[in-house]
Write a protein that holds these residues in place. Structure first.
Motif, mmCIF file in Angstrom:
data_model
loop_
_atom_site.group_PDB
_atom_site.id
_atom_site.type_symbol
_atom_site.label_atom_id
_atom_site.label_comp_id
_atom_site.label_asym_id
_atom_site.label_seq_id
_atom_site.Cartn_x
_atom_site.Cartn_y
_atom_site.Cartn_z
ATOM 1 N N TRP A 55 0.785 -1.306 0.051
ATOM 2 C CA TRP A 55 0.045 -0.082 0.011
ATOM 3 C C TRP A 55 0.947 1.449 0.089
ATOM 4 O O TRP A 55 1.936 1.267 0.586
ATOM 5 N N LEU A 56 0.305 2.391 -0.645
ATOM 6 C CA LEU A 56 0.878 3.396 -0.785
ATOM 7 C C LEU A 56 0.125 4.526 -0.118
ATOM 8 O O LEU A 56 -1.219 4.587 -0.090
ATOM 9 N N ALA A 57 0.546 5.790 0.570
ATOM 10 C CA ALA A 57 -0.207 6.601 1.350
ATOM 11 C C ALA A 57 -0.216 7.995 0.612
ATOM 12 O O ALA A 57 0.651 8.298 0.263
ATOM 13 N N GLU A 58 -1.581 8.555 0.681
ATOM 14 C CA GLU A 58 -1.612 10.114 0.320
ATOM 15 C C GLU A 58 -1.292 10.946 1.253
ATOM 16 O O GLU A 58 -1.821 11.221 2.481
ATOM 17 N N HIS A 59 -0.215 11.829 0.878
ATOM 18 C CA HIS A 59 0.083 12.905 1.739
ATOM 19 C C HIS A 59 0.530 14.190 0.667
ATOM 20 O O HIS A 59 0.987 13.820 -0.276
ATOM 21 N N HIS A 60 0.638 15.207 1.330
ATOM 22 C CA HIS A 60 0.647 16.293 0.325
ATOM 23 C C HIS A 60 1.588 17.271 1.005
ATOM 24 O O HIS A 60 1.518 17.461 2.296
ATOM 25 N N ASN A 61 2.231 18.099 0.221
ATOM 26 C CA ASN A 61 3.035 19.214 0.836
ATOM 27 C C ASN A 61 4.124 18.709 1.684
ATOM 28 O O ASN A 61 4.428 19.182 2.670
ATOM 29 N N MET A 62 4.721 17.499 1.396
ATOM 30 C CA MET A 62 5.739 16.609 2.384
ATOM 31 C C MET A 62 6.641 16.423 1.575
ATOM 32 O O MET A 62 6.804 15.726 0.857
ATOM 33 N N PRO A 63 8.086 17.277 1.774
ATOM 34 C CA PRO A 63 9.187 16.973 1.087
ATOM 35 C C PRO A 63 9.909 15.841 1.254
ATOM 36 O O PRO A 63 10.542 15.239 0.214
ATOM 37 N N GLY A 64 9.375 14.884 2.189
ATOM 38 C CA GLY A 64 10.040 13.714 2.255
ATOM 39 C C GLY A 64 8.926 12.481 1.818
ATOM 40 O O GLY A 64 9.427 11.268 1.699
ATOM 41 N N ILE A 65 8.056 12.653 1.219
ATOM 42 C CA ILE A 65 6.973 11.629 0.766
ATOM 43 C C ILE A 65 6.567 11.977 -0.821
ATOM 44 O O ILE A 65 5.945 13.208 -1.158
ATOM 45 N N ALA A 66 6.895 10.955 -1.616
ATOM 46 C CA ALA A 66 6.449 11.235 -3.080
ATOM 47 C C ALA A 66 5.133 10.773 -3.722
ATOM 48 O O ALA A 66 4.907 10.712 -4.608
ATOM 49 N N VAL A 73 0.983 6.260 -8.599
ATOM 50 C CA VAL A 73 1.820 5.432 -8.167
ATOM 51 C C VAL A 73 1.578 3.959 -7.971
ATOM 52 O O VAL A 73 2.163 2.972 -8.253
ATOM 53 N N ILE A 74 0.351 3.778 -7.352
ATOM 54 C CA ILE A 74 -0.232 2.365 -7.518
ATOM 55 C C ILE A 74 -0.152 1.621 -8.886
ATOM 56 O O ILE A 74 0.060 0.510 -9.001
ATOM 57 N N GLY A 75 -0.555 2.383 -9.939
ATOM 58 C CA GLY A 75 -0.336 1.973 -11.277
ATOM 59 C C GLY A 75 0.918 1.628 -11.512
ATOM 60 O O GLY A 75 1.213 0.548 -12.145
ATOM 61 N N HIS A 76 1.943 2.381 -11.257
ATOM 62 C CA HIS A 76 3.396 2.007 -11.310
ATOM 63 C C HIS A 76 3.713 0.906 -11.130
ATOM 64 O O HIS A 76 4.507 -0.066 -11.358
ATOM 65 N N VAL A 77 3.357 0.676 -9.554
ATOM 66 C CA VAL A 77 3.890 -0.396 -9.054
ATOM 67 C C VAL A 77 2.912 -1.642 -9.247
ATOM 68 O O VAL A 77 3.758 -2.868 -9.541
ATOM 69 N N ALA A 78 1.949 -1.656 -9.729
ATOM 70 C CA ALA A 78 1.121 -2.771 -10.033
ATOM 71 C C ALA A 78 1.701 -3.172 -11.453
ATOM 72 O O ALA A 78 1.725 -4.395 -11.764
ATOM 73 N N ALA A 79 2.038 -2.303 -11.957
ATOM 74 C CA ALA A 79 2.309 -2.614 -13.720
ATOM 75 C C ALA A 79 3.796 -3.266 -13.621
ATOM 76 O O ALA A 79 4.086 -4.228 -14.357
ATOM 77 N N VAL A 86 -2.099 -4.529 -4.567
ATOM 78 C CA VAL A 86 -1.490 -3.168 -4.502
ATOM 79 C C VAL A 86 -2.590 -2.068 -4.145
ATOM 80 O O VAL A 86 -3.660 -2.276 -4.727
ATOM 81 N N GLY A 87 -2.216 -1.211 -3.266
ATOM 82 C CA GLY A 87 -3.635 -0.226 -3.180
ATOM 83 C C GLY A 87 -3.066 0.993 -2.251
ATOM 84 O O GLY A 87 -2.039 1.186 -2.288
ATOM 85 N N SER A 88 -3.892 1.553 -1.588
ATOM 86 C CA SER A 88 -3.967 3.019 -1.062
ATOM 87 C C SER A 88 -4.022 2.739 0.579
ATOM 88 O O SER A 88 -5.102 1.935 0.839
ATOM 89 N N GLY A 89 -3.153 3.321 1.124
ATOM 90 C CA GLY A 89 -3.039 3.109 2.405
ATOM 91 C C GLY A 89 -2.863 4.581 3.243
ATOM 92 O O GLY A 89 -2.054 4.700 4.187
ATOM 93 N N GLY A 90 -3.695 5.510 2.938
ATOM 94 C CA GLY A 90 -5.008 5.349 2.038
ATOM 95 C C GLY A 90 -5.189 6.632 1.083
ATOM 96 O O GLY A 90 -4.137 7.516 1.133
ATOM 97 N N PHE A 105 -9.988 4.325 -9.431
ATOM 98 C CA PHE A 105 -9.707 2.820 -8.969
ATOM 99 C C PHE A 105 -10.402 1.831 -9.981
ATOM 100 O O PHE A 105 -10.036 0.761 -9.837
ATOM 101 N N GLY A 106 -11.525 2.242 -10.631
ATOM 102 C CA GLY A 106 -12.020 1.568 -11.500
ATOM 103 C C GLY A 106 -11.167 1.029 -12.641
ATOM 104 O O GLY A 106 -11.058 0.242 -13.225
ATOM 105 N N THR A 107 -10.380 2.101 -13.079
ATOM 106 C CA THR A 107 -9.320 2.064 -14.028
ATOM 107 C C THR A 107 -8.047 1.171 -13.586
ATOM 108 O O THR A 107 -7.788 0.236 -14.438
ATOM 109 N N LEU A 108 -7.699 1.249 -12.253
ATOM 110 C CA LEU A 108 -6.647 0.376 -11.565
ATOM 111 C C LEU A 108 -7.091 -0.974 -11.973
ATOM 112 O O LEU A 108 -6.297 -1.903 -12.215
ATOM 113 N N GLU A 109 -8.490 -1.081 -11.422
ATOM 114 C CA GLU A 109 -8.866 -2.730 -11.349
ATOM 115 C C GLU A 109 -9.298 -3.106 -12.613
ATOM 116 O O GLU A 109 -8.957 -4.393 -12.935
#
Length: 346
Positions: A55-66, A73-79, A86-90, A105-109
């Motif tokens: 799982w990958l997590a949604e954070h914004h305006n954080m210089p240490g989290i991409a 990014v989920i699509g990148h990892v799943a591919a 693969v999913g969101s946490g959250g 997420f319909g597109t990802l699925e």
């Protein structure tokens, strides 16, 4: 008599699944591009080592989290992987129109059938100014999260199941995408229980609330078409190395990250130091202990013992491991040690 469903008090590490939480760290001197390469590398190794989901997590305006554009990014990892979920946490739902999340997420699925998880949170995942930049006129503070969740879930149902509608999530409609509720307090625990959904608790930064939230989830649980009994996952920081001393050194990157957060000075993930004593005050050290108190740091023997202790305490159905480690190879080794620890014969 307690309303809490019965749970297996004799669970062993081999009885549950282990997964990976990736905060896609941007390290000092590195770039987001480096972070995405490392995320895919870790996911590929995690798949090989037998981890259940990534799982990958949604954070914004954080210089240490991409991972701000989490679904991308989920699509990148799943591919780049074959079988790991693969999913969101959250995904922080109040930041988004439910229709857009259903479409994403319909597109990802549709691209990666049977492999996508949608974990949802109600916090902004950022500071208040950035939350305003994200939400603009929507004035959402998370209090309408149950209504947003219902709207999102309805987009995944067929039109006939909801009595017809004019707005359709395409892709999305009619797809079976597991929805998890995430939380660090009791709100989502109770909501997940009431709706009969799986629940993931952020023990890795809210250890004091872990047991009350899990108890509330289990007591609130109502069987649904999704689950007939509660399913609880707990997040846990694990910093593992071949020696206890090296694990403690590696863990100082995570400690510096939280120290900078409580100082309201977010920066890229910093390299480890030999000692934190010159960096924090006694008050800050105590504050970090409160937030990171459930972290597991050590060699394989210590990690095995402490993970079992944590399982005994929480009776979790699954654990999701986070490791904020500066050096990518050391991070890979940490997850490898966890994989070895949980598959060891007792």
């Amino acid at each position: 008599m307690s309303n809490t469903p019965s749970i297996d008090q004799n669970k062993k590490l081999q009885d549950i699944k282990f997964s990976v939480l990736d905060l896609a760290p941007i390290v000092a001197g590195g770039t987001a591009a480096d972070s995405f390469k490392n995320s895919l590398s870790l996911a590929q190794h995690a798949e090989k080592w037998g981890f259940n989901r990534y799982w990958l997590a949604e954070h914004h305006n954080m210089p240490g989290i991409a991972s701000s554009a989490t679904s991308v990014v989920i699509g990148h990892v799943a591919a780049g992987t074959q079988s790991i979920r693969v999913g969101s946490g959250g995904i922080m739902l109040p930041n988004h129109a439910p229709l857009m999340i259903a479409e994403q997420f319909g597109t990802l699925e549709s691209l990666f059938p049977g492999r996508i998880d949608l974990g949802l949170g109600r916090a902004p995942g950022t500071d208040q100014l950035t939350a305003h930049a994200l939400r603009r006129d929507r004035r959402s503070d998370g209090q309408d999260f149950p209504e947003q969740l219902e709207e999102l879930r309805n987009y995944f149902k067929t039109s006939e199941a909801v009595g017809g509608r004019h707005v359709h999530a395409i892709p999305g409609e009619g797809l079976n995408i597991p929805i998890w509720l995430l939380g660090s307090s009791g709100f989502s625990a109770q909501l997940a229980g009431r709706l009969g959904l799986p629940f993931a608790f952020a023990s890795h930064f809210s250890p004091d609330n872990t047991l009350p939230a899990l108890d509330l989830y289990r007591r609130s649980f109502t069987p649904s078409e999704v689950l007939d009994k509660p399913y609880a996952m707990v997040g846990v920081n694990v910093i593992a190395a071949d020696t206890e001393k090296e694990a403690r050194r590696l863990a100082t990157s995570m400690q510096q990250q939280f120290l900078n957060l409580i100082r309201n000075n977010p920066v890229p993930l910093q390299p480890p130091v030999e000692s934190m004593d010159d960096l924090w005050s006694p008050y800050e050290e105590a504050a970090l202990e409160q937030q990171l108190g459930s972290s597991i740091i050590g060699d394989q023997a210590a990690v095995t013992e402490k993970l079992q202790d944590f399982l005994d305490l929480t009776q979790a159905d699954e654990m999701m491991v986070n490791a904020q480690i500066f050096d990518h190879q050391a991070r890979l080794r940490s997850f490898q040690i966890v994989a070895e620890a949980v598959s060891m014969k007792k």
